[in-house]
Design a protein around this motif. Sequence first.
Motif, PDB file in Angstrom:
ATOM      1  N   MET A 249     -34.307 -12.700  21.979  1.00 32.09           N
ATOM      2  CA  MET A 249     -34.235 -13.856  21.086  1.00 32.09           C
ATOM      3  C   MET A 249     -33.630 -13.505  19.732  1.00 32.09           C
ATOM      4  O   MET A 249     -32.817 -14.254  19.189  1.00 32.09           O
ATOM      5  CB  MET A 249     -35.623 -14.471  20.891  1.00 32.09           C
ATOM      6  CG  MET A 249     -35.571 -15.796  20.136  1.00 32.09           C
ATOM      7  SD  MET A 249     -37.179 -16.427  19.653  1.00 32.09           S
ATOM      8  CE  MET A 249     -36.755 -18.066  19.084  1.00 32.09           C
ATOM      9  N   VAL A 250     -34.010 -12.374  19.177  1.00 32.42           N
ATOM     10  CA  VAL A 250     -33.490 -11.988  17.859  1.00 32.42           C
ATOM     11  C   VAL A 250     -31.964 -11.879  17.894  1.00 32.42           C
ATOM     12  O   VAL A 250     -31.263 -12.392  17.022  1.00 32.42           O
ATOM     13  CB  VAL A 250     -34.121 -10.665  17.374  1.00 32.42           C
ATOM     14  CG1 VAL A 250     -33.459 -10.194  16.084  1.00 32.42           C
ATOM     15  CG2 VAL A 250     -35.606 -10.830  17.147  1.00 32.42           C
ATOM     16  N   ALA A 251     -31.435 -11.222  18.928  1.00 32.66           N
ATOM     17  CA  ALA A 251     -29.989 -11.041  19.029  1.00 32.66           C
ATOM     18  C   ALA A 251     -29.282 -12.373  19.253  1.00 32.66           C
ATOM     19  O   ALA A 251     -28.252 -12.660  18.636  1.00 32.66           O
ATOM     20  CB  ALA A 251     -29.673 -10.064  20.159  1.00 32.66           C
ATOM     21  N   ASP A 252     -29.840 -13.213  20.135  1.00 33.34           N
ATOM     22  CA  ASP A 252     -29.220 -14.510  20.417  1.00 33.34           C
ATOM     23  C   ASP A 252     -29.248 -15.433  19.196  1.00 33.34           C
ATOM     24  O   ASP A 252     -28.270 -16.121  18.900  1.00 33.34           O
ATOM     25  CB  ASP A 252     -29.924 -15.183  21.601  1.00 33.34           C
ATOM     26  CG  ASP A 252     -29.445 -14.648  22.948  1.00 33.34           C
ATOM     27  OD1 ASP A 252     -28.219 -14.504  23.125  1.00 33.34           O
ATOM     28  OD2 ASP A 252     -30.284 -14.366  23.820  1.00 33.34           O
ATOM     29  N   VAL A 253     -30.375 -15.452  18.482  1.00 32.73           N
ATOM     30  CA  VAL A 253     -30.477 -16.315  17.296  1.00 32.73           C
ATOM     31  C   VAL A 253     -29.586 -15.783  16.170  1.00 32.73           C
ATOM     32  O   VAL A 253     -28.952 -16.562  15.458  1.00 32.73           O
ATOM     33  CB  VAL A 253     -31.945 -16.449  16.833  1.00 32.73           C
ATOM     34  CG1 VAL A 253     -32.029 -17.169  15.498  1.00 32.73           C
ATOM     35  CG2 VAL A 253     -32.764 -17.198  17.880  1.00 32.73           C
ATOM     36  N   HIS A 254     -29.515 -14.467  16.021  1.00 35.01           N
ATOM     37  CA  HIS A 254     -28.671 -13.899  14.964  1.00 35.01           C
ATOM     38  C   HIS A 254     -27.199 -14.258  15.195  1.00 35.01           C
ATOM     39  O   HIS A 254     -26.489 -14.620  14.249  1.00 35.01           O
ATOM     40  CB  HIS A 254     -28.842 -12.380  14.894  1.00 35.01           C
ATOM     41  CG  HIS A 254     -28.132 -11.757  13.724  1.00 35.01           C
ATOM     42  ND1 HIS A 254     -28.496 -12.002  12.420  1.00 35.01           N
ATOM     43  CD2 HIS A 254     -27.051 -10.935  13.657  1.00 35.01           C
ATOM     44  CE1 HIS A 254     -27.687 -11.344  11.597  1.00 35.01           C
ATOM     45  NE2 HIS A 254     -26.800 -10.701  12.333  1.00 35.01           N
ATOM     46  N   ARG A 255     -26.767 -14.166  16.440  1.00 35.92           N
ATOM     47  CA  ARG A 255     -25.385 -14.558  16.747  1.00 35.92           C
ATOM     48  C   ARG A 255     -25.166 -16.039  16.434  1.00 35.92           C
ATOM     49  O   ARG A 255     -24.130 -16.434  15.889  1.00 35.92           O
ATOM     50  CB  ARG A 255     -25.081 -14.281  18.220  1.00 35.92           C
ATOM     51  CG  ARG A 255     -23.623 -14.592  18.600  1.00 35.92           C
ATOM     52  CD  ARG A 255     -23.418 -14.780  20.089  1.00 35.92           C
ATOM     53  NE  ARG A 255     -24.295 -15.824  20.591  1.00 35.92           N
ATOM     54  CZ  ARG A 255     -25.330 -15.602  21.409  1.00 35.92           C
ATOM     55  NH1 ARG A 255     -25.595 -14.379  21.835  1.00 35.92           N
ATOM     56  NH2 ARG A 255     -26.102 -16.604  21.796  1.00 35.92           N
ATOM     57  N   THR A 256     -26.152 -16.872  16.772  1.00 35.82           N
ATOM     58  CA  THR A 256     -26.052 -18.309  16.498  1.00 35.82           C
ATOM     59  C   THR A 256     -25.966 -18.574  14.999  1.00 35.82           C
ATOM     60  O   THR A 256     -25.187 -19.412  14.537  1.00 35.82           O
ATOM     61  CB  THR A 256     -27.262 -19.047  17.104  1.00 35.82           C
ATOM     62  OG1 THR A 256     -27.336 -18.758  18.502  1.00 35.82           O
ATOM     63  CG2 THR A 256     -27.165 -20.545  16.908  1.00 35.82           C
ATOM     64  N   LEU A 257     -26.751 -17.835  14.215  1.00 35.05           N
ATOM     65  CA  LEU A 257     -26.715 -17.973  12.754  1.00 35.05           C
ATOM     66  C   LEU A 257     -25.347 -17.573  12.203  1.00 35.05           C
ATOM     67  O   LEU A 257     -24.790 -18.238  11.318  1.00 35.05           O
ATOM     68  CB  LEU A 257     -27.820 -17.112  12.129  1.00 35.05           C
ATOM     69  CG  LEU A 257     -27.904 -17.060  10.601  1.00 35.05           C
ATOM     70  CD1 LEU A 257     -28.197 -18.439  10.015  1.00 35.05           C
ATOM     71  CD2 LEU A 257     -28.999 -16.065  10.165  1.00 35.05           C
ATOM     72  N   ILE A 289     -33.378 -20.866  10.481  1.00 31.27           N
ATOM     73  CA  ILE A 289     -32.245 -21.723  10.832  1.00 31.27           C
ATOM     74  C   ILE A 289     -32.199 -22.969   9.944  1.00 31.27           C
ATOM     75  O   ILE A 289     -31.122 -23.378   9.473  1.00 31.27           O
ATOM     76  CB  ILE A 289     -32.292 -22.103  12.324  1.00 31.27           C
ATOM     77  CG1 ILE A 289     -31.979 -20.888  13.198  1.00 31.27           C
ATOM     78  CG2 ILE A 289     -31.339 -23.255  12.637  1.00 31.27           C
ATOM     79  CD1 ILE A 289     -30.559 -20.359  13.092  1.00 31.27           C
ATOM     80  N   GLU A 290     -33.355 -23.597   9.690  1.00 29.12           N
ATOM     81  CA  GLU A 290     -33.360 -24.787   8.823  1.00 29.12           C
ATOM     82  C   GLU A 290     -32.993 -24.425   7.389  1.00 29.12           C
ATOM     83  O   GLU A 290     -32.308 -25.175   6.705  1.00 29.12           O
ATOM     84  CB  GLU A 290     -34.724 -25.489   8.887  1.00 29.12           C
ATOM     85  CG  GLU A 290     -34.942 -26.254  10.184  1.00 29.12           C
ATOM     86  CD  GLU A 290     -35.918 -27.410  10.037  1.00 29.12           C
ATOM     87  OE1 GLU A 290     -36.390 -27.686   8.908  1.00 29.12           O
ATOM     88  OE2 GLU A 290     -36.219 -28.038  11.070  1.00 29.12           O
ATOM     89  N   GLN A 291     -33.453 -23.251   6.923  1.00 29.32           N
ATOM     90  CA  GLN A 291     -33.083 -22.810   5.572  1.00 29.32           C
ATOM     91  C   GLN A 291     -31.584 -22.549   5.463  1.00 29.32           C
ATOM     92  O   GLN A 291     -31.012 -22.619   4.383  1.00 29.32           O
ATOM     93  CB  GLN A 291     -33.859 -21.537   5.206  1.00 29.32           C
ATOM     94  CG  GLN A 291     -35.318 -21.765   4.860  1.00 29.32           C
ATOM     95  CD  GLN A 291     -35.490 -22.472   3.521  1.00 29.32           C
ATOM     96  OE1 GLN A 291     -34.797 -22.188   2.560  1.00 29.32           O
ATOM     97  NE2 GLN A 291     -36.429 -23.407   3.462  1.00 29.32           N
ATOM     98  N   ALA A 292     -30.959 -22.255   6.613  1.00 28.20           N
ATOM     99  CA  ALA A 292     -29.509 -22.002   6.628  1.00 28.20           C
ATOM    100  C   ALA A 292     -28.708 -23.275   6.913  1.00 28.20           C
ATOM    101  O   ALA A 292     -27.490 -23.212   7.098  1.00 28.20           O
ATOM    102  CB  ALA A 292     -29.180 -20.939   7.670  1.00 28.20           C
ATOM    103  N   GLY A 293     -29.410 -24.416   6.971  1.00 25.07           N
ATOM    104  CA  GLY A 293     -28.710 -25.689   7.149  1.00 25.07           C
ATOM    105  C   GLY A 293     -28.619 -26.174   8.575  1.00 25.07           C
ATOM    106  O   GLY A 293     -27.935 -27.169   8.853  1.00 25.07           O
ATOM    107  N   GLY A 294     -29.306 -25.510   9.507  1.00 23.57           N
ATOM    108  CA  GLY A 294     -29.289 -25.918  10.907  1.00 23.57           C
ATOM    109  C   GLY A 294     -30.502 -26.762  11.260  1.00 23.57           C
ATOM    110  O   GLY A 294     -31.243 -27.220  10.387  1.00 23.57           O
ATOM    111  N   LEU A 295     -30.712 -26.944  12.559  1.00 25.06           N
ATOM    112  CA  LEU A 295     -31.849 -27.705  13.062  1.00 25.06           C
ATOM    113  C   LEU A 295     -32.569 -26.913  14.143  1.00 25.06           C
ATOM    114  O   LEU A 295     -31.973 -26.070  14.817  1.00 25.06           O
ATOM    115  CB  LEU A 295     -31.394 -29.041  13.668  1.00 25.06           C
ATOM    116  CG  LEU A 295     -31.000 -30.195  12.747  1.00 25.06           C
ATOM    117  CD1 LEU A 295     -30.571 -31.392  13.590  1.00 25.06           C
ATOM    118  CD2 LEU A 295     -32.144 -30.578  11.823  1.00 25.06           C
TER     119      LEU A 295
END
Length: 340
Positions: A249-257, A289-295
């Motif tokens: 999860m960390v790697a997948d979310v980091h790439r998404t960010l 993710i929300e702090q970075a402007g995502g949902l």
Amino acid sequence: MSGTIDTDCMTLTRWLLAEQRKHPAATGDLTQLINAILTAVKAISSAVRRAGIAHLFGIAGSVNVQGEEVKKLDVLANDLFINMLKSSFTTCLLVTEENEMAIEVEVEKQGKYVVCFDPLDGSSNIDCLVSIGTIFAIYRKVSEGPATVNDALQPGRNVVAAGYALYGSATMIVLSVGYGVNSFMLDPSIGEFLLTDRDMKVKPRGKIYSINEGYSKFWDDPVKEYIEGVKYPKTPGKAPYGARYIGSMVADVHRTLKYGGIFMYPATSESPKGKLRLLYECIPMSFIIEQAGGLATTGTMPILDIVPEKIHQRVAIFLGSKDDVQDVIDLYSKHAKANA
């Protein structure tokens, strides 16, 4: 030497102290707590790097509360986190993936914060050298008197700080204290995390979807329709999304960010409540993710609005670029109306 060494580098500790100065009422406890987490992350990073030599790979001979086999590095990381957090004198209650019950800190070491953490996320990937990480969320204690499990069962809107460490080609910490997202890379030559990405933002829309397609037969209709739409777009000239799924999860979310797009771990007919844990996986990542402007959503409600009922509660999650996640929300809404 001054030509090759930055004599005025922004370390994570220096950054925290600068943030602390912006809040005159701050006691410094949060800075102290995050520094304890940094020490644990550095130790875990070192252990991950030399795991083969130190025989830290393999099964430790037990299973955790999720029924998953516990790797030796999991045990080490969990013990490191617990000991560092207790000895920081800033915490009163700890929730970890590896322990069935919440851990109450000894009275003489207690502080005002509650920490929920996954000490080594993606640990099933340890043996094949895929990136793994640590995830954490920090809350303030809300009850009067001794800390209870209810102090950990707070919605994500109450998070004070959250972040994750990624042990990949380098060791990185991505952190938010509620005012945007910043990332820091570990410089092993000085043993400090240095600011590398200031005020990170996730793209409004990406070109990548991330999901385990092996479970597609168990997906519900909105997920099936969404994946069909990004793989075979009906708009003329629109390119299909690329598929990327690491399984950590960390790697997948980091790439998404970093690159935008959407990460999905939906509920299935086999796991109707979802698979990922709310307190120490979904809430911290959703906060970032929300702090970075995502949902971040379950499909029907924001992850950060969920009031947890159990410390190891599981939920479905869709997070990433705002427009991509909104597409999923719209599909769930459409199907709900059709079935009403």
